[in-house]
Motif scaffolding. Structure first.
Motif, short mmCIF file in Angstrom:
data_model
loop_
_atom_site.label_atom_id
_atom_site.label_comp_id
_atom_site.label_asym_id
_atom_site.label_seq_id
_atom_site.Cartn_x
_atom_site.Cartn_y
_atom_site.Cartn_z
N ALA A 128 -22.62 -5.53 -19.39
CA ALA A 128 -22.99 -6.74 -19.32
C ALA A 128 -23.00 -7.29 -17.91
O ALA A 128 -23.33 -8.10 -17.41
N LEU A 129 -21.83 -6.51 -17.23
CA LEU A 129 -21.45 -6.89 -16.02
C LEU A 129 -22.81 -6.68 -14.88
O LEU A 129 -23.15 -6.99 -13.92
N LYS B 144 -25.07 -5.70 -15.90
CA LYS B 144 -26.60 -6.85 -16.09
C LYS B 144 -26.95 -8.52 -15.74
O LYS B 144 -27.84 -8.88 -14.75
N PHE B 145 -25.32 -8.78 -15.39
CA PHE B 145 -25.13 -9.90 -15.33
C PHE B 145 -25.07 -10.42 -13.63
O PHE B 145 -25.90 -11.28 -12.64
#
Lengths: 226, 226
Positions: free
Chosen positions: B96-97, B99-100
């Motif tokens: 998620a990081l 992608k973020f």
């Protein structure tokens, strides 16, 4: 009696609790304030002050009782009956948070997630039902949810916060990079990942600059001494 | 000259930069310190002090020039040439990081991810190559990586931090719930998601208790006045 206790104190108590839990796993039964302080990277007087706030004291000879202190902090910090949370925004970060938080705390449970994307409604995401944001008020009231997590795009964060507060949520964990406006008495904790990364990058550059300038100074000094 | 600038000031400058960027998108060209302060939920003297630290001043009549101030902060806060980061731990949060963060900052790029799970080596995750943790030192040195992100299990965090620091990393964003021990001069920013959620839950319960006790007080008062 504990009347008001600061945000920082709560953070330190949670840290002590984790350290005590790990000590217990290692079968350690007593700990002195200076040992607890060293593990928490704090000072012993700070540790003693915090624990006195909770009405807990050790003995100078044996220190604190690990089991007793852990339970004492637990009762103070963690919910004694189930407390429910809702997550708004089930993108990449939201899904990672669901997975990260699920089942970690026995009395704190994310019972619903909310989305604006109709493709996600009605399904289960990481074992958590996903609803339309329009249903937020009903779900929060029916399930007596008190904690809200905001992982929606920045432009939607204030709207979600307003819905949350009206429905009865009293604490918000906010991952959007928007300063939220909420009535007094509502607790908001901002987790601004982009700001954290920018800050780490800045200080990493500064550290390298300092090292370089110190290295240059050393060269100059060496030359001067030749 | 700016010598040392605090962690909190850097956070505020990033916040001002975002507000200015949004103002610019709305075609606003001038802003007074009190308007900037209101948007940032700070005081006008605080804003003026921060900007003076950067050697930037407005005029009492027209305030600050939005374009000029934005660029001034940008030069100070953001890297002028590419700065590289590495992410250790590509579980749910790590992914998620990635992608973020990917593509969010023009001069800050996550160029490698690290794993202990052999199934993930050699692949690309969110456009970022994944390597074995054993290759960390070589990759960090070859690519001159200065920023490290730790999203590994708590028990592995200190090991990763040691590898990072030895290889040349000077700033660490730490998602593990472990107080990291690093040499002085290395900047560590802890993002403790579990602590944040526990804290929000605690203050939500307190808010509800306060409301209930105020409601009880109101009832008692009413009765007394009958």
């Amino acid at each position: 009696m504990v009347n008001s206790i600061s945000y920082k104190t709560i953070g330190r108590l949670i840290l002590y609790w984790r350290i005590l839990r790990d000590l217990l796993a290692q079968n350690k039964t007593q700990i002195h304030s200076h040992e607890l302080a060293a593990q928490a990277k704090l000072t012993a007087p700070q540790v003693r002050r915090d624990l006195m706030t909770l009405g807990y004291s050790g003995t100078p000879a044996r220190g604190y009782d690990v089991v007793g202190l852990k339970e004492h902090i637990e009762k103070f910090i963690f919910p004694t009956k189930e407390q429910r949370a809702v997550l708004a925004g089930v993108g990449n970060l939201g899904r990672a948070l669901l997975k990260f938080f699920q089942g970690r705390r026995p009395n704190l449970r994310i019972v619903a997630s909310l989305e604006t994307n109709p493709e996600k409604f009605g399904g289960m995401i990481q074992g958590c039902p996903c609803y339309s944001i329009e249903e937020a008020t009903r779900i929060i009231r029916e399930q007596e949810i008190t904690v809200g997590i905001i992982a929606v795009p920045d432009s939607e964060a204030q709207y979600v916060a307003d819905v949350f507060v009206k429905a009865g949520i009293r604490g918000i964990l906010n991952f959007a990079r928007t300063p939220l406006h909420v009535p007094s008495g509502i607790y908001v904790e901002d987790v601004d990942l982009a700001m954290s990364l920018d800050r780490v990058a800045y200080f990493a550059r500064q550290a390298i600059k300092t090292e370089k300038s110190e290295a240059d100074q050393a060269v100059i000094k060496e030359r001067g001494e030749e």
